[in-house]
Design an enzyme around this catalytic site. Sequence first.
Site, PDB file in Angstrom:
ATOM      1  N   LYS A 265       0.867  -1.178   0.000  1.00 11.45           N
ATOM      2  CA  LYS A 265       0.000   0.000   0.000  1.00 11.45           C
ATOM      3  C   LYS A 265       0.897   1.220   0.000  1.00 11.45           C
ATOM      4  CE  LYS A 265      -4.437   1.036   0.463  1.00 11.45           C
ATOM      5  NZ  LYS A 265      -5.604   0.335  -0.097  1.00 11.45           N
TER       6      LYS A 265
ATOM      7  N   GLY B  22     -26.050   0.986   1.871  1.00 15.32           N
ATOM      8  CA  GLY B  22     -25.168   1.650   0.907  1.00 15.32           C
ATOM      9  C   GLY B  22     -25.387   1.134  -0.493  1.00 15.32           C
ATOM     10  N   VAL B  23     -26.055   1.947  -1.327  1.00 17.30           N
ATOM     11  CA  VAL B  23     -26.255   1.530  -2.723  1.00 17.30           C
ATOM     12  C   VAL B  23     -25.449   2.448  -3.645  1.00 17.30           C
ATOM     13  CG1 VAL B  23     -28.334   0.111  -2.761  1.00 17.30           C
ATOM     14  CG2 VAL B  23     -28.588   2.560  -2.479  1.00 17.30           C
ATOM     15  N   GLY B  24     -24.135   2.466  -3.388  1.00 22.59           N
ATOM     16  CA  GLY B  24     -23.202   3.222  -4.227  1.00 22.59           C
ATOM     17  C   GLY B  24     -22.712   2.337  -5.366  1.00 22.59           C
ATOM     18  N   ASN B  25     -21.446   2.486  -5.720  1.00 19.74           N
ATOM     19  CA  ASN B  25     -20.894   1.766  -6.871  1.00 19.74           C
ATOM     20  C   ASN B  25     -21.063   0.252  -6.768  1.00 19.74           C
ATOM     21  OD1 ASN B  25     -19.906   3.850  -8.524  1.00 19.74           O
ATOM     22  ND2 ASN B  25     -18.243   4.194  -7.058  1.00 19.74           N
TER      23      ASN B  25
ATOM     24  N   GLY C 223     -22.812  -1.481  -4.017  1.00 15.54           N
ATOM     25  CA  GLY C 223     -24.113  -1.868  -3.458  1.00 15.54           C
ATOM     26  C   GLY C 223     -25.225  -1.846  -4.502  1.00 15.54           C
TER      27      GLY C 223
HETATM   28  P1  NAD Z   1     -19.286   4.121  -2.793  1.00 19.09           P
HETATM   29  O1  NAD Z   1     -18.772   5.331  -2.099  1.00 19.09           O
HETATM   30  O2  NAD Z   1     -19.586   4.185  -4.243  1.00 19.09           O
HETATM   31  O3  NAD Z   1     -20.622   3.608  -2.072  1.00 19.09           O
HETATM   32  C1  NAD Z   1     -20.808   3.640  -0.708  1.00 19.09           C
HETATM   33  C2  NAD Z   1     -22.227   4.115  -0.460  1.00 19.09           C
HETATM   34  O4  NAD Z   1     -22.483   4.051   0.932  1.00 19.09           O
HETATM   35  C3  NAD Z   1     -22.445   5.560  -0.917  1.00 19.09           C
HETATM   36  O5  NAD Z   1     -23.571   5.635  -1.762  1.00 19.09           O
HETATM   37  C4  NAD Z   1     -22.658   6.308   0.407  1.00 19.09           C
HETATM   38  O6  NAD Z   1     -23.550   7.380   0.274  1.00 19.09           O
HETATM   39  C5  NAD Z   1     -23.207   5.213   1.297  1.00 19.09           C
HETATM   40  N1  NAD Z   1     -23.044   5.466   2.713  1.00 19.09           N
HETATM   41  C6  NAD Z   1     -21.990   6.033   3.356  1.00 19.09           C
HETATM   42  N2  NAD Z   1     -22.237   6.096   4.684  1.00 19.09           N
HETATM   43  C7  NAD Z   1     -23.441   5.536   4.873  1.00 19.09           C
HETATM   44  C8  NAD Z   1     -24.244   5.301   6.027  1.00 19.09           C
HETATM   45  N3  NAD Z   1     -23.849   5.673   7.251  1.00 19.09           N
HETATM   46  N4  NAD Z   1     -25.445   4.716   5.852  1.00 19.09           N
HETATM   47  C9  NAD Z   1     -25.893   4.352   4.640  1.00 19.09           C
HETATM   48  N5  NAD Z   1     -25.179   4.555   3.488  1.00 19.09           N
HETATM   49  C10 NAD Z   1     -23.975   5.147   3.626  1.00 19.09           C
HETATM   50  O7  NAD Z   1     -18.241   2.972  -2.452  1.00 19.09           O
HETATM   51  P2  NAD Z   1     -18.141   1.557  -3.153  1.00 19.09           P
HETATM   52  O8  NAD Z   1     -17.059   1.580  -4.126  1.00 19.09           O
HETATM   53  O9  NAD Z   1     -19.489   1.099  -3.532  1.00 19.09           O
HETATM   54  O10 NAD Z   1     -17.622   0.673  -1.922  1.00 19.09           O
HETATM   55  C11 NAD Z   1     -18.505   0.250  -0.897  1.00 19.09           C
HETATM   56  C12 NAD Z   1     -17.704  -0.493   0.171  1.00 19.09           C
HETATM   57  O11 NAD Z   1     -17.084  -1.642  -0.426  1.00 19.09           O
HETATM   58  C13 NAD Z   1     -16.582   0.312   0.799  1.00 19.09           C
HETATM   59  O12 NAD Z   1     -16.437  -0.076   2.151  1.00 19.09           O
HETATM   60  C14 NAD Z   1     -15.362  -0.125   0.021  1.00 19.09           C
HETATM   61  O13 NAD Z   1     -14.180   0.020   0.775  1.00 19.09           O
HETATM   62  C15 NAD Z   1     -15.676  -1.578  -0.208  1.00 19.09           C
HETATM   63  N6  NAD Z   1     -14.999  -2.135  -1.380  1.00 19.09           N
HETATM   64  C16 NAD Z   1     -15.180  -1.595  -2.606  1.00 19.09           C
HETATM   65  C17 NAD Z   1     -14.539  -2.135  -3.712  1.00 19.09           C
HETATM   66  C18 NAD Z   1     -14.744  -1.589  -5.094  1.00 19.09           C
HETATM   67  O14 NAD Z   1     -14.369  -2.260  -6.066  1.00 19.09           O
HETATM   68  N7  NAD Z   1     -15.344  -0.423  -5.251  1.00 19.09           N
HETATM   69  C19 NAD Z   1     -13.679  -3.239  -3.540  1.00 19.09           C
HETATM   70  C20 NAD Z   1     -13.522  -3.805  -2.279  1.00 19.09           C
HETATM   71  C21 NAD Z   1     -14.185  -3.229  -1.193  1.00 19.09           C
END
Ligand code: NAD
Length: 351
Positions: free
Chosen positions: A80, A185-188, A190
């Site tokens: 890292k 969490g329904v981001g990228n 979810g």
């Molecule tokens: P993202 O930021 O696109 O999505 C996260 C979502 O969670 C956002 O929409 C945000 O608004 C929401 N959120 C934040 N705090 C919240 C709360 N208290 N209550 C409800 N919703 C909340 O991130 P992502 O890329 O979707 O990643 C999600 C998780 O998965 C993270 O913990 C990340 O470290 C982990 N992760 C992601 C990847 C990847 O490929 N993107 C890989 C491994 C792990």
Amino acid sequence: MSVFSHIEFDHHEQVNFFHDEASGLKAIVAVHNSNRGPALGGCRMWNYASDEEALTDALRLSKGMTYKSALANLALGGGKSVIIGNPRQHKTEALLEMMGRCLESMGGRYIAAEDSGTSVPDLKIMNRNTKFVAGITERPGIDGLLSNGDPSPATAYGTFIGLKATVKHRLGTDNLKGLSVAIQGVGNVGYRLAEHLREAGATLYVNDIHQEYVDKAVKQLGAIAVSSQEILTLDVDVLAPCALGAILNDDSIPNIKASVIAGASNNQLAASRHDMMLKERGILYAPDFAINAGGIIDIFYDRVGHTPQKVSQHIETIADTLDEIFRRSDANNLPTGMVANTLAEERFQKR
Ligand code: NAD
């Protein structure tokens, strides 16, 4: 500031400190273990309060990458890098170019990917001076769409595969029709996980601090919106944390009604003892660094060349790894997180 006696040092092979007066670059690159291959991990830029805090983050996160890549059976070690500074104020082209030079000087022992505070365009600037960056090429992703290096579709697919394996072990079925799943969490990741689950016939409950993401899931996927208090305590089959870390803690665990926890968030357990607490409550927890490895698998194949089919096949082995973890957990009456750590160690320690 101690290094070798640092509480997170834990057998690191190499820690490099880089400083460049002209660009203002201050960076730490930690290589935890390279037995399986070059150390790959994100390059984080953060306004750390102290050098100590930056070192702690680099050491902790690089070790985590060793475990994640080993568990995913990748020819990668764990590393890292952290750049000390506010990405909105201090990130300049000169600083990123210099970071590229620093990475090049390590001769490929560490390969950087995007992380908090850095983006694909930033890595492309580093790439002017080094080939040791990953996840920056445009290519067909596993969903058939052109990808710019974003690993989220792969992470979501792996989480879906892992969720099915966990449900099968705990509930004895891999048919998700009618299964209820609460997604925090329904981001990228979810949202894409919700798409897979919807397609498989699951009933979805969602919460997000961004109302527009919730609205989209309700409108496009027929999900049911619930409050932030409800999402963790709903009477559902599966809880899928896809937002924050440390969500499984002393306050939340006694109130969780789901019998399966399978989501993408990193570092879901607030402390290692929460692993046992979940087991004692009869909740089957899919260890986060096992189930969310789709992204690192995708980035690995980005460097070595691949077909989307090959990437998907490798991602699907997440189910086998989880099966092995659950079997050992049952046989030895140990919590799943602990078993996952041991399995990872077996896979990265030299035989
Ligand atoms: P993202 O930021 O696109 O999505 C996260 C979502 O969670 C956002 O929409 C945000 O608004 C929401 N959120 C934040 N705090 C919240 C709360 N208290 N209550 C409800 N919703 C909340 O991130 P992502 O890329 O979707 O990643 C999600 C998780 O998965 C993270 O913990 C990340 O470290 C982990 N992760 C992601 C990847 C990847 O490929 N993107 C890989 C491994 C792990």
